[in-house]
Design an enzyme around this catalytic site. Structure first.
Site, PDB file in Angstrom:
ATOM      1  N   ARG A   1       1.121  -0.896   0.418  1.00  0.00           N
ATOM      2  CA  ARG A   1       0.107   0.155  -0.263  1.00  0.00           C
ATOM      3  C   ARG A   1       1.491   1.465  -0.526  1.00  0.00           C
ATOM      4  O   ARG A   1       1.850   1.374   0.668  1.00  0.00           O
ATOM      5  CB  ARG A   1      -0.765  -0.359   1.439  1.00  0.00           C
ATOM      6  CG  ARG A   1      -1.887  -0.906   1.711  1.00  0.00           C
ATOM      7  CD  ARG A   1      -2.787  -0.983   2.631  1.00  0.00           C
ATOM      8  NE  ARG A   1      -3.293  -1.685   3.181  1.00  0.00           N
ATOM      9  CZ  ARG A   1      -4.162  -2.604   3.151  1.00  0.00           C
ATOM     10  NH1 ARG A   1      -5.203  -1.881   1.788  1.00  0.00           N
ATOM     11  NH2 ARG A   1      -4.563  -3.925   3.205  1.00  0.00           N
ATOM     12  N   HIS A  52       3.453  -9.453   0.872  1.00  0.00           N
ATOM     13  CA  HIS A  52       2.294  -8.589   2.296  1.00  0.00           C
ATOM     14  C   HIS A  52       4.224  -7.690   2.471  1.00  0.00           C
ATOM     15  O   HIS A  52       3.981  -7.103   3.579  1.00  0.00           O
ATOM     16  CB  HIS A  52       1.645  -9.309   3.346  1.00  0.00           C
ATOM     17  CG  HIS A  52       1.688  -8.045   4.202  1.00  0.00           C
ATOM     18  ND1 HIS A  52       2.137  -8.508   5.615  1.00  0.00           N
ATOM     19  CD2 HIS A  52       0.704  -7.273   4.241  1.00  0.00           C
ATOM     20  CE1 HIS A  52       1.242  -7.153   6.273  1.00  0.00           C
ATOM     21  NE2 HIS A  52       0.634  -7.080   5.154  1.00  0.00           N
ATOM     22  N   ARG A  94      -2.353  -5.270  19.307  1.00  0.00           N
ATOM     23  CA  ARG A  94      -3.611  -4.681  19.326  1.00  0.00           C
ATOM     24  C   ARG A  94      -4.381  -4.991  19.021  1.00  0.00           C
ATOM     25  O   ARG A  94      -5.851  -4.242  19.376  1.00  0.00           O
ATOM     26  CB  ARG A  94      -3.115  -4.023  18.266  1.00  0.00           C
ATOM     27  CG  ARG A  94      -4.106  -2.320  17.675  1.00  0.00           C
ATOM     28  CD  ARG A  94      -2.825  -1.246  16.631  1.00  0.00           C
ATOM     29  NE  ARG A  94      -2.982  -2.573  15.595  1.00  0.00           N
ATOM     30  CZ  ARG A  94      -3.760  -2.538  14.748  1.00  0.00           C
ATOM     31  NH1 ARG A  94      -4.952  -2.104  14.727  1.00  0.00           N
ATOM     32  NH2 ARG A  94      -3.607  -3.125  13.975  1.00  0.00           N
TER      33      ARG A  94
END
Length: 719
Positions: free
Chosen positions: A413, A473, A602
């Protein structure tokens, strides 16, 4: 037993002989779980928390941030917006996936022991409660708090005469030309309702015939969600439209107006083996995404049964999939309110600083990242360390440097106006060899990545899309430079995307190094990804889907060996999510042996801490704050010689089995010490954090130290 040193085992204690020659020595055999240990594990049939329900508890912690009155008001508003957008994605992907598996007859039991139908029922119960709590809290607490601070979010009936005149002109001049009312009758079928669009269900009556008709009006997304009236007063756009519907339906009586919103299955499915051109196949699938089946209908609680029955019938929505909440719907638009220039209602401004190892070579000319990396490794911690003067500068310098021969990079991204893309284009146009490995299947960023792929191809870059069946990724960049001493590789391996925008709000780690072993590994991996090289193992990397799970489990087992031998042993992991059952079971085995295990998670955590006989020595924490905790760190005490790994992989099936992920072993003592300080602070009892209980619930401790604020202060002092 006397054995030669095994270079693949991190537990081995190397004893050098005189003259620097390594000799054989006595070591314990590596730990292998026996049948008794595995049987003991199997007794705990409910040892895994459900991943979907754990995610919902994460979003509830995010809602807890909005409810925390100690935080700045506009930051609480932003948390409400994030809660809404996160829940949208959860329905588009996770709920849609559960429904798809059930429809396909693949309703297998989850690791938590729950069947998909049971999970869906629990999801509907919890999400309905959360959405009600979210909407009610916004209306009853946040709106009054904003008003007290001079920011008014009002409804139409609260507008004074001048504001109504302004809104009327705004509607006439800007909104009305865009609106398209769609009637529903025998000649006009029920219109397609696009996913996540805000819509108005309008019931009108013909005064001559007395007949009632239904129409749909889409609230145009081209305008701000809240219309600015001046003096920091705002009214929802649908209120302005609703008040002027007579202009859309002249001669008709407007009887009812209700807003509604549909969430659809928007998870992509591309059969790569059958696609001659992955780019074209993905573009076609993106068009089909708009027409995915609905999975949720949101309506205002004031909607009448007459209109609701029509909507559910036409959309094919079951009563269970309908959520009635106080208006206004779609609070993602609160991001616009959170962006208001009211610095008194936000976190104090923080400007990232240049990493200390880079400032050592800073002069009147731009920072020379190459010179700094030749001196010593640079372990970056974003957003505290500036992305622009480190990673971005590294690639821009490489593009402009005549001694650079090649640049190779993965892109998952990036931002809309990416200087990273521009640097690769400049490098290719100047004659350098540029390889860009773009993951065009990055969820919800597919269209942008297709554009970047074409732009890079047109500039002369070699663009590849990774391997069939795997998402790429990993976060890798390698620069090959011709220097007087010979060819040198400069490598960056990170935990976050090459995105200058998110680098200011995501917490991530990244290593810039000239370490030859790491450079060799990364070069081989790029060859693997772009060609037909199939190197099965690497010296300084763990690479999914081949070796990340096995490598981490082996190191967990090694900590058991160290603990049994009386050497320092301990495990610390920091990740976004921990779901993988094999890794969790290895952590359970370590805990049963008494190895201390600390996990900083998280989001989703499927591990149950503190279960007697299973996980009493495991502590699980979660930290939420102004930055999104995103880095992945894997720490092992390793008998007193600590070993730390960072990289892109979370402990989830998709990361370990269906993605190309990379973890790198930090090569220097300084980098390892830096990570140790970070983990020490995160797990300090005085650090404010959410603590996970064995039943899956989370509790916020009363720690006085805020991790992120403490790190900000440390970097300010350094600056």
């Amino acid at each position: 037993m006397t054995v030669p040193r095994a270079v693949t085992s991190p537990a081995d204690d190397l004893v050098p002989a005189e003259g620097g020659v390594h000799e054989t020595f006595e070591v314990e055999p590596p730990y292998v779980p026996d049948a008794e240990a595995l049987q003991h594990l199997a007794k705990y049939e409910d040892r895994f928390l459900d991943r979907e329900l754990s995610w919902l508890r994460f979003n509830l912690r995010l809602l807890g941030m909005a409810e925390d009155e100690s935080l700045p008001l506009l930051e609480r508003v932003r948390s409400l917006a994030f809660f809404a957008s996160n829940l949208d994605e959860f329905f588009m992907v996770r709920v849609a996936g559960l429904k798809r598996r059930m429809a396909a007859g693949m309703a297998v039991r989850a690791a938590s022991g729950l069947m998909p139908r049971d999970i869906l029922e629990a999801i509907w119960t919890r999400t309905t409660e959360q959405m009600q709590r979210h909407a009610t809290f916004f209306r009853d607490d946040i709106v009054p708090a904003l008003s007290a601070a001079g920011i008014d979010l009002v409804r139409w009936e609260d507008l004074d005469r001048e504001e109504q005149k302004f809104a009327k002109r705004f509607f006439k001049d800007r909104v009305f030309p865009v609106l398209t009312p769609l009637a529903v009758d025998p000649a006009h079928p029920f219109p397609y309702i696009s996913g996540l669009s805000l819509n108005m269900a309008v019931l009108v009556r013909n005064p001559k015939t007395g007949k009632e008709h239904f129409a749909r009006v889409k609230v145009p997304p081209t305008f701000s969600r809240f219309v600015a009236l001046g003096n920091q007063r705002f009214v929802p756009l649908e209120d302005v439209i609703g008040e002027h519907l007579k202009r859309l339906f002249p001669g008709m009586e407007v009887l009812q107006v209700h807003t509604f919103r549909v969430t659809r299955n928007e998870d992509l499915e591309v059969e790569e083996d059958d696609a001659e051109n992955l780019l074209q196949a993905l573009e076609k699938e993106l068009l089909r995404r708009r027409f995915g089946p609905p999975v949720r209908l949101e309506v205002e609680e004031t909607i009448t049964s007459q209109v609701l029955e029509l909507l559910t019938s036409e959309l094919g929505i079951s009563p269970q999939e309908v959520v009635r909440v106080p208006g206004p719907l779609d609070l993602r638009g609160l991001h616009d309110i959170a962006d208001l220039p009211r610095e008194d209602l936000k976190y104090p401004a923080f400007v990232p600083i240049t990493h200390g190892n880079l400032t050592e070579v800073e002069s009147a000319s731009p920072i020379d990242v190459f010179e700094a990396a030749r001196r010593h490794d640079v372990l970056l911690h974003h957003p505290y360390d500036s992305f622009a003067t480190s990673v971005q500068r590294f690639l821009e310098q490489a593009a402009a440097d005549p001694h650079v021969l090649a640049i190779k990079q993965t892109l998952y991204r990036t931002s809309g106006d990416s200087p990273i893309i521009d640097a690769l284009v400049d490098a290719a146009e100047s004659g350098k060899q540029v390889l860009a490995l773009i993951e065009i299947k990055a969820r919800f960023d597919e269209s942008a990545n297709i554009r970047w792929a074409r732009k890079l191809e047109h500039a002369g870059c070699h663009v590849v899309y990774g391997q069939v069946g795997l998402k790429t990724h990993c976060k890798l960049a390698m620069v090959v430079r011709d220097e007087p001493e010979g060819i040198r590789r400069y490598t960056h391996i990170g935990t976050g995307n090459y995105n200058p925008k998110t680098a200011r709000s995501y917490e991530d780690l990244g290593l810039i190094t000239t370490n030859e072993a790491i450079g060799e590994d990364v070069a081989n991996l790029f060859n693997n990804l772009s060609g037909y090289s199939r190197k099965p193992s690497y010296d300084q990397l763990l690479v999914a889907p081949d070796s990340v799970r096995d490598g981490l489990v082996a190191r967990i087992h090694d900590e058991i060996t160290h603990h049994r031998a009386g050497r320092p042993a301990g495990i610390r992991m920091k990740a976004n999510s921990i779901v993988d059952e094999a890794t969790i079971d290895a952590l359970y085995l370590a805990a049963q042996e008494g190895v201390p295990v600390q996990l900083l998670v998280r989001g989703i955590c499927a591990l149950r801490p503190g279960v007697p006989g299973l996980s009493e020595s495991i502590e699980v924490r979660s930290i939420l704050g102004r930055f999104l905790e995103h880095s992945r760190v894997f720490w092992f005490d390793n008998g007193g010689e600590p070993e730390a790994w960072i990289g892109s992989a979370d402990l989830m099936h998709r990361n370990l089995d269906r993605r190309v992920e990379v973890l790198v072993k930090l090569p220097g003592a300084d980098s390892i010490a830096q990570v140790e300080r970070l983990l020490d602070l995160a797990f300090d009892p005085d650090t404010r954090a959410w603590l996970l209980h064995r039943d899956g619930s989370w509790e916020l401790n009363d720690g006085k130290v805020h991790l992120q604020e403490s790190l900000i202060e440390t970097h300010r002092r350094r600056a």
